[in-house]
Design an enzyme around this catalytic site. Sequence first.
Site, PDB file in Angstrom:
ATOM      1  N   TYR A   1       0.821  -1.216   0.000  1.00 18.92           N
ATOM      2  CA  TYR A   1       0.000   0.000   0.000  1.00 18.92           C
ATOM      3  C   TYR A   1       0.852   1.262   0.000  1.00 18.92           C
ATOM      4  O   TYR A   1       1.885   1.315   0.664  1.00 18.92           O
ATOM      5  CB  TYR A   1      -0.900   0.005   1.238  1.00 18.92           C
ATOM      6  CG  TYR A   1      -1.715   1.267   1.353  1.00 18.92           C
ATOM      7  CD1 TYR A   1      -2.882   1.412   0.613  1.00 18.92           C
ATOM      8  CD2 TYR A   1      -1.308   2.315   2.172  1.00 18.92           C
ATOM      9  CE1 TYR A   1      -3.618   2.569   0.691  1.00 18.92           C
ATOM     10  CE2 TYR A   1      -2.049   3.478   2.255  1.00 18.92           C
ATOM     11  CZ  TYR A   1      -3.204   3.600   1.517  1.00 18.92           C
ATOM     12  OH  TYR A   1      -3.935   4.752   1.582  1.00 18.92           O
TER      13      TYR A   1
ATOM     14  N   TRP B   1       1.361   5.613  -1.710  1.00 16.67           N
ATOM     15  CA  TRP B   1       1.134   6.611  -2.755  1.00 16.67           C
ATOM     16  C   TRP B   1       2.150   6.582  -3.880  1.00 16.67           C
ATOM     17  O   TRP B   1       1.846   6.972  -4.990  1.00 16.67           O
ATOM     18  CB  TRP B   1       1.111   8.006  -2.124  1.00 16.67           C
ATOM     19  CG  TRP B   1      -0.253   8.420  -1.730  1.00 16.67           C
ATOM     20  CD1 TRP B   1      -1.073   7.775  -0.845  1.00 16.67           C
ATOM     21  CD2 TRP B   1      -0.975   9.561  -2.203  1.00 16.67           C
ATOM     22  NE1 TRP B   1      -2.265   8.454  -0.732  1.00 16.67           N
ATOM     23  CE2 TRP B   1      -2.224   9.565  -1.552  1.00 16.67           C
ATOM     24  CE3 TRP B   1      -0.683  10.583  -3.087  1.00 16.67           C
ATOM     25  CZ2 TRP B   1      -3.186  10.548  -1.773  1.00 16.67           C
ATOM     26  CZ3 TRP B   1      -1.638  11.566  -3.307  1.00 16.67           C
ATOM     27  CH2 TRP B   1      -2.881  11.532  -2.660  1.00 16.67           C
TER      28      TRP B   1
END
Length: 780
Positions: A118, A120
């Site tokens: 996980y 950005w």
Amino acid sequence: MLKTPETPLVVAHWGSFRAEMENGRPRRLIPLAQDPDPSPLGDSMIEGLNAPSRIRKPAVRASFLAAREAGKIATQGAGRGREPFVELPWDEALDLAAQEIERVRQQHGNRAIYGGSYGWGSAGRFHHAQSQVHRFLNSIGGYTRSVQNYSYAAGDTIVPHVIGSKRGLVSHHTSWPRIAKTTETLVMFGGVPAKNAQICSGGLSRHILTENLERLRARGARMISISPIRDDTVVEGVEWLPLRPGTDTALLLAMGHVLLSEGLADRAFLQSHTTGAAQLEAHILGQDDGTPKTPDWAAGITGLPAERIADLAREMAATRSFVMMAWSLQRSDGGEQPYWAAIALAAMLGQIGLPGGGFGFGYASTNGIGNLRPAFSFPALPQLSNPVTDHIPVARIADALLEPGAPYPFNGAERHYPDLRLIYWAGGNPFHHHQDLNRLARAWQRPEAVIVNESWWNPLARHADIVFPATTALERNDIAYSSYDRFISPSHAVARPHAEARDDYAIFAGLAERLGAGEKFTEGRDAEGWLRHLYARGQRVAEAAGQALPEFDDFWTGPQIVLEPTEDSRNGDLMQAFRADPEGAPLTTPSGRIELYSRTIAGFDYDDCPPHPTFLPPQEWLGSEATAHFPLHLMSNQPATRLHSQYDMAGVSRASKVEGREVMRMHPDDAAARGLKTGDVARVFNDRGACLAAVETYDGLLPGVVQLPTGAWWDPDPAAPSDRLPLDRHGNPNVLCPDRRTSKLSQGPSAHSCLVEVEAFTDPLPPVEVFDQPRFTGRD
Ligand SMILES: Nc1nc2c(c(=O)[nH]1)N[C@H]1C(S)=C(S)[C@@H](COP(=O)(O)OP(=O)(O)OC[C@H]3O[C@@H](n4cnc5c(=O)[nH]c(N)nc54)[C@H](O)[C@@H]3O)O[C@H]1N2
Ligand SMILES: Nc1nc2c(c(=O)[nH]1)N[C@H]1C(S)=C(S)[C@@H](COP(=O)(O)OP(=O)(O)OC[C@H]3O[C@@H](n4cnc5c(=O)[nH]c(N)nc54)[C@H](O)[C@@H]3O)O[C@H]1N2
Ligand SMILES: [Mo]
């Protein structure tokens, strides 16, 4: 070879820039003139290129390498984060990683590989680390994935139960320009922090928050910010209602009480467009539990005056009003409830689907929410399909590692954690984003291997067995586009890769090749081939939507392309069609209507998620018994000075530190009571951990609330004895925040339900070492 033009463009999650070059290197990133409110974060990227913490070469944890070379696979994970690394040539490191992946696949199956990875990463349609790692793992037979996110997991789960989709949470919002034009009373739960609207996933071309708030102000709209922190909303004339964190549901129910008991609720709308209004009314009036949810009741919980609560409800009923709520509110114990209660209040007001009325979430949580949308979605790197169906809720990673096979409830299902043996992470930083880092560090010792692609020796890289140095966005060519903005842009390579860094694509191509999946992963293309291929596909979807894009070579050297917004995003209001015709355009809930009571959720019988909006006292809040030891509520909100942990080692973020520590804001009275003043370094602690932080006093905090933003790279003191929790020398709030599910429904993170105590730190200040290189050693 793609050429970089003389004035290259760079697109990041925080904006679009023109790179000013000097001797073939970027000197400054200058925001494009079209952006009325640019973010200062651009220049951090340049300093980051050659920061002392940059990873130079592939590296392997010393005892891991020794064990594998001796043919041993014993875990020995305890050394992760503590041991020195050995630098290896690329071929050897890729061979080692490929062998490790192959071994785990053979012995335990692809399900034992956790590729949830996980995070950005950076902007760009091709060099998107998540897409890259997922495509790679799919090309070799799949992986256990993660579902949801840390941003709005509880919202993601509850909102579809209530309105049948995620509209108004992540998409299809009533737009900011529309609100600016038509809303009369704007009530902002969690405010609209400009610091957060600096960012948009995938990149952005214009920052739109400030201009829209200014339009609202100029029109004389009433604006009310309900939040523990005053400067969550900075616009002239805004009213600030400081409430205790985690108590919004009580406020919302009490406002409902005023509407229902004073004849102000829109009963016709409740009748035609909702189900369960009677059950909710019985709860609000106290017919089910003997406690009427009156403004007086809510005043005792929220700390707001009862009279103001009642008046606010009346003002909202008398005007065109909008209930706006930040994503932050659901990142807490029972985080589903304020979202459900917000929709319920909007339903009682009966303005859902009218111009500038109704509700919406996350309006300043990123610049993209409420932005006008483009008519088509530009292609991204295809991820191939994943034959492994298993998944975990993303924020349960530590539980999964600590308790393989253990059962857990999840949105009506009874599931079991997989037995994860190998972790591959690229483009995210769990030692930033996860709560209770000391617990995560324990859980992280369990897997047999951890492989990471990173650009810097951040805490994630330090906790890996095999580390591959990745290029940064400034070192590679990409195409930028975001479905939350309206542009397509080249993002040009403006610097040569640092030392031996390679693109994630090249790293995965090298691994796929070794695992017999080279052709499947690359389809015979190099990075430029992929950019041309994705662009050609983009041209076709654009054309189908009636927009012609230039040929690739003209696009590559031309300006950023600005796309037309759709008519619907310009003039639409959330749930317009449903409002006009609830029978003809029903919602996709079981009843076809807004569910103020959910039979589905009732059927789950969860003690922590009742079937209608309910104020559930958080496990940690200013009203709980734990305040006897830990009397301060910690807001670990998003940092103004960076995106999460990205570029903490450089530029704006680095310059913001005091005594090298992250800055924590405290109310002057709370500071004085502890003998602290601005500039002092304090120890912040609870039962889960402790960190240092530099104090700054600020009277715009609700007394009892302290604010330490996320993202300071975790720097546990290596001198700490192994039976004691290490002091984080830098100021990462996630050593304090609980690793606790929002509820059995969503299993989301509850970072914002966190109590702490603060005291003066009187020992000599220990150095912050996390921005240096780790220790290296030679081969045994
Ligand atoms: N206490 C608390 N904790 C929180 C939150 C909170 O409110 N409070 N908020 C949560 C939220 S909403 C989120 S979304 C998460 C965010 O958590 P993350 O998304 O994990 O945080 P980032 O720091 O953005 O991590 C991105 C990482 O990817 C790396 N990276 C960037 N580009 C590339 C690339 O091209 N290739 C590779 N290999 N790596 C790259 C960066 O160096 C960085 O280490 O944090 C969560 N954590
Ligand atoms: N500069 C910058 N911007 C970012 C990010 C970043 O790291 N840096 N991260 C991005 C990401 S991934 C996300 S998901 C979004 C997150 O966006 P949000 O979730 O909206 O962000 P937060 O900063 O956690 O919270 C916003 C405000 O909500 C208030 N708040 C917290 N708890 C409560 C509560 O219980 N009640 C009320 N009424 N108010 C409360 C706090 O005062 C806080 O400042 O931000 C995005 N934007
Ligand atoms: Mo997020």
